[in-house]
Design a protein around this motif. Sequence first.
Motif, PDB file in Angstrom:
ATOM      1  N   TRP A 237       0.871  -1.130  -0.018  1.00 46.21           N
ATOM      2  CA  TRP A 237       0.272  -0.054   0.030  1.00 46.21           C
ATOM      3  C   TRP A 237       0.686   1.282   0.073  1.00 46.21           C
ATOM      4  CZ3 TRP A 237      -3.492  -2.437   4.331  1.00 46.21           C
ATOM      5  CH2 TRP A 237      -4.398  -3.054   3.632  1.00 46.21           C
ATOM      6  N   SER A 238       2.039   1.274   0.020  1.00 42.06           N
ATOM      7  CA  SER A 238       3.077   2.304  -0.025  1.00 42.06           C
ATOM      8  C   SER A 238       3.299   2.856  -1.514  1.00 42.06           C
ATOM      9  CB  SER A 238       4.618   1.926   0.579  1.00 42.06           C
ATOM     10  OG  SER A 238       4.227   1.505   1.804  1.00 42.06           O
ATOM     11  N   ARG A 239       2.825   2.106  -2.343  1.00 37.84           N
ATOM     12  CA  ARG A 239       2.813   2.147  -3.645  1.00 37.84           C
ATOM     13  C   ARG A 239       1.704   3.077  -4.358  1.00 37.84           C
ATOM     14  NH1 ARG A 239       5.527  -2.602  -3.162  1.00 37.84           N
ATOM     15  NH2 ARG A 239       3.762  -3.789  -3.851  1.00 37.84           N
ATOM     16  N   ASP A 240       1.711   4.082  -5.128  1.00 38.43           N
ATOM     17  CA  ASP A 240       0.590   4.926  -5.689  1.00 38.43           C
ATOM     18  C   ASP A 240       0.478   4.552  -7.180  1.00 38.43           C
ATOM     19  OD1 ASP A 240       0.116   6.561  -3.311  1.00 38.43           O
ATOM     20  OD2 ASP A 240       1.534   7.547  -4.081  1.00 38.43           O
ATOM     21  N   ALA A 241      -0.631   4.265  -7.560  1.00 34.22           N
ATOM     22  CA  ALA A 241      -1.210   4.306  -9.021  1.00 34.22           C
ATOM     23  C   ALA A 241      -1.097   5.710  -9.819  1.00 34.22           C
ATOM     24  CB  ALA A 241      -2.396   3.683  -9.007  1.00 34.22           C
ATOM     25  N   GLU A 242      -0.726   5.638 -11.082  1.00 32.29           N
ATOM     26  CA  GLU A 242      -0.929   6.980 -11.932  1.00 32.29           C
ATOM     27  C   GLU A 242      -2.186   7.489 -12.103  1.00 32.29           C
ATOM     28  OE1 GLU A 242       1.870   6.544 -15.141  1.00 32.29           O
ATOM     29  OE2 GLU A 242       3.670   6.334 -13.765  1.00 32.29           O
ATOM     30  N   ALA A 243      -2.977   6.340 -12.603  1.00 32.12           N
ATOM     31  CA  ALA A 243      -4.519   6.837 -12.988  1.00 32.12           C
ATOM     32  C   ALA A 243      -5.189   7.351 -12.179  1.00 32.12           C
ATOM     33  CB  ALA A 243      -5.082   5.492 -13.268  1.00 32.12           C
ATOM     34  N   ASP A 244      -6.158   8.504 -12.425  1.00 30.89           N
ATOM     35  CA  ASP A 244      -6.841   8.977 -11.360  1.00 30.89           C
ATOM     36  C   ASP A 244      -7.873   8.063 -10.631  1.00 30.89           C
ATOM     37  OD1 ASP A 244      -6.287  11.982 -11.777  1.00 30.89           O
ATOM     38  OD2 ASP A 244      -7.381  11.962 -13.891  1.00 30.89           O
ATOM     39  N   TYR A 245      -8.339   7.220 -11.266  1.00 28.18           N
ATOM     40  CA  TYR A 245      -9.267   6.228 -10.430  1.00 28.18           C
ATOM     41  C   TYR A 245      -8.940   4.801 -10.738  1.00 28.18           C
ATOM     42  CZ  TYR A 245     -12.017  10.312 -10.417  1.00 28.18           C
ATOM     43  OH  TYR A 245     -12.470  11.790 -10.185  1.00 28.18           O
ATOM     44  N   ALA A 246      -8.646   4.137  -9.780  1.00 32.10           N
ATOM     45  CA  ALA A 246      -8.236   2.810  -9.741  1.00 32.10           C
ATOM     46  C   ALA A 246      -9.430   1.766  -9.807  1.00 32.10           C
ATOM     47  CB  ALA A 246      -7.203   2.497  -8.702  1.00 32.10           C
ATOM     48  N   PRO A 247      -9.836   0.916 -10.543  1.00 35.15           N
ATOM     49  CA  PRO A 247     -10.927  -0.131 -10.448  1.00 35.15           C
ATOM     50  C   PRO A 247     -10.568  -0.948  -9.464  1.00 35.15           C
ATOM     51  CG  PRO A 247      -9.437  -0.377 -12.391  1.00 35.15           C
ATOM     52  CD  PRO A 247      -8.941   0.606 -11.766  1.00 35.15           C
ATOM     53  N   PRO A 248     -11.670  -1.582  -8.412  1.00 36.13           N
ATOM     54  CA  PRO A 248     -11.378  -2.630  -7.661  1.00 36.13           C
ATOM     55  C   PRO A 248     -10.743  -3.655  -8.108  1.00 36.13           C
ATOM     56  CG  PRO A 248     -13.500  -1.387  -7.449  1.00 36.13           C
ATOM     57  CD  PRO A 248     -13.031  -1.084  -8.776  1.00 36.13           C
ATOM     58  N   GLU A 249      -9.876  -4.263  -7.382  1.00 38.01           N
ATOM     59  CA  GLU A 249      -9.137  -5.633  -8.031  1.00 38.01           C
ATOM     60  C   GLU A 249     -10.355  -6.679  -7.557  1.00 38.01           C
ATOM     61  OE1 GLU A 249      -7.771  -8.189  -9.676  1.00 38.01           O
ATOM     62  OE2 GLU A 249      -6.189  -7.163  -9.373  1.00 38.01           O
ATOM     63  N   HIS A 250     -10.623  -7.725  -8.488  1.00 41.30           N
ATOM     64  CA  HIS A 250     -11.770  -8.800  -8.210  1.00 41.30           C
ATOM     65  C   HIS A 250     -11.015 -10.101  -8.543  1.00 41.30           C
ATOM     66  CE1 HIS A 250     -12.654  -8.590 -12.328  1.00 41.30           C
ATOM     67  NE2 HIS A 250     -13.000  -7.150 -12.124  1.00 41.30           N
ATOM     68  N   ARG A 251      -9.870 -10.251  -8.994  1.00 39.55           N
ATOM     69  CA  ARG A 251      -9.688 -11.442  -9.275  1.00 39.55           C
ATOM     70  C   ARG A 251      -9.174 -12.470  -8.170  1.00 39.55           C
ATOM     71  NH1 ARG A 251      -4.410 -10.108 -12.797  1.00 39.55           N
ATOM     72  NH2 ARG A 251      -4.207  -8.763 -11.155  1.00 39.55           N
ATOM     73  N   ALA A 252      -9.180 -13.536  -8.293  1.00 44.90           N
ATOM     74  CA  ALA A 252      -8.915 -14.661  -7.229  1.00 44.90           C
ATOM     75  C   ALA A 252      -9.412 -14.402  -5.975  1.00 44.90           C
ATOM     76  CB  ALA A 252      -7.124 -14.404  -7.210  1.00 44.90           C
ATOM     77  N   MET A 253     -10.880 -14.255  -6.080  1.00 46.91           N
ATOM     78  CA  MET A 253     -11.621 -14.068  -4.987  1.00 46.91           C
ATOM     79  C   MET A 253     -11.892 -15.580  -4.302  1.00 46.91           C
ATOM     80  SD  MET A 253     -12.683 -11.003  -3.632  1.00 46.91           S
ATOM     81  CE  MET A 253     -13.352  -9.451  -4.077  1.00 46.91           C
ATOM     82  N   ILE A 254     -11.504 -15.869  -3.034  1.00 45.24           N
ATOM     83  CA  ILE A 254     -11.451 -17.052  -2.475  1.00 45.24           C
ATOM     84  C   ILE A 254     -12.973 -17.103  -2.000  1.00 45.24           C
ATOM     85  CG2 ILE A 254     -10.853 -18.401  -0.471  1.00 45.24           C
ATOM     86  CD1 ILE A 254      -8.430 -16.873  -0.293  1.00 45.24           C
ATOM     87  N   PRO A 255     -13.619 -18.295  -2.412  1.00 51.64           N
ATOM     88  CA  PRO A 255     -15.081 -18.490  -2.125  1.00 51.64           C
ATOM     89  C   PRO A 255     -15.416 -18.422  -0.668  1.00 51.64           C
ATOM     90  CG  PRO A 255     -14.258 -20.267  -3.686  1.00 51.64           C
ATOM     91  CD  PRO A 255     -13.236 -19.489  -3.332  1.00 51.64           C
ATOM     92  N   HIS A 256     -16.603 -17.843  -0.353  1.00 53.48           N
ATOM     93  CA  HIS A 256     -17.061 -17.779   0.830  1.00 53.48           C
ATOM     94  C   HIS A 256     -16.039 -16.715   1.975  1.00 53.48           C
ATOM     95  CE1 HIS A 256     -19.907 -20.424  -0.559  1.00 53.48           C
ATOM     96  NE2 HIS A 256     -18.974 -21.473  -0.856  1.00 53.48           N
TER      97      HIS A 256
END
Length: 291
Positions: free
Chosen positions: A153-172
Amino acid sequence: MSVAPALRHRAETAAAPLPPLLARAEHLAGTVLLGDHGRRRAGLGDDFWQYRPAQPGDSRRMIDHRRSARGDQQYVREREWQIAQSVMLWVDQGASMRFSSDKRTETKADRARLLALAVAILLVRGGERVGLTGTTLPPRRGNAQVHRLAEAWSRDAEADYAPPEHRAMIPHARALFVSDFLGDLKEVELALSKAADRGVRGVLMQVLDPAEESFPYRGRTLFESVGGTLRHETLKAGELRERYLIRLAERRDALMVLTRATGWQLGLHHTGDSAQSALLWLWRALDGRVR
């Protein structure tokens, strides 16, 4: 002091007054393992839960002779059933989160990271597994994982808005998304829809600067996105206030409808308010005690 240790120190300070968070699992399939915390149910584990009168079928090894010696009845010493829950975390690192309307107020990014890391600390203390959504940092237990989260979390993204990451969601599993949620709402809808399909329930915490809530601007004003991709100058900023507040209310209503439809919860926090109050709300929400 480097950024990550400083962030962790602040998060630990905010988390210190709260008891260890026991994330409540609505569905435990695929995430059950022995943990260091109790689920207040008899079963596998090392921690004492309660004494109960011996019943037919109990083995003699289960009898607690010290407790039974106090009277005529034999008692069994029960232990707690111990389960660790996976909690997936996502913190918006887009440029919009680096906005602050006052030098005395920390940025949305700083407050979002602080709250998320404080939650992670509480979860780890409770024996839970924490990690990032996506594939870069799968859920693990232990203090080393807290350090990894702080580094990520110490690293920033360049884009104005970052989309939520939803890959590899663990079931339940459980999840926490922290953002201003002022970007493309379709990305949030996609993330929560995918999460709901996998039985993932969680919390959206919207973090806003006080000025984004009140729109105090008057007269000639230059509005520019933190990332520099958007720019608008007006001579009558006050005339935009009503339309802006309507749009903001519409965005919040849309988020509320989305969370209700997917079984999530929605919280709102302003960077000018106490971080401790927001952490307490998150603690209750993730533990299933906010409706």
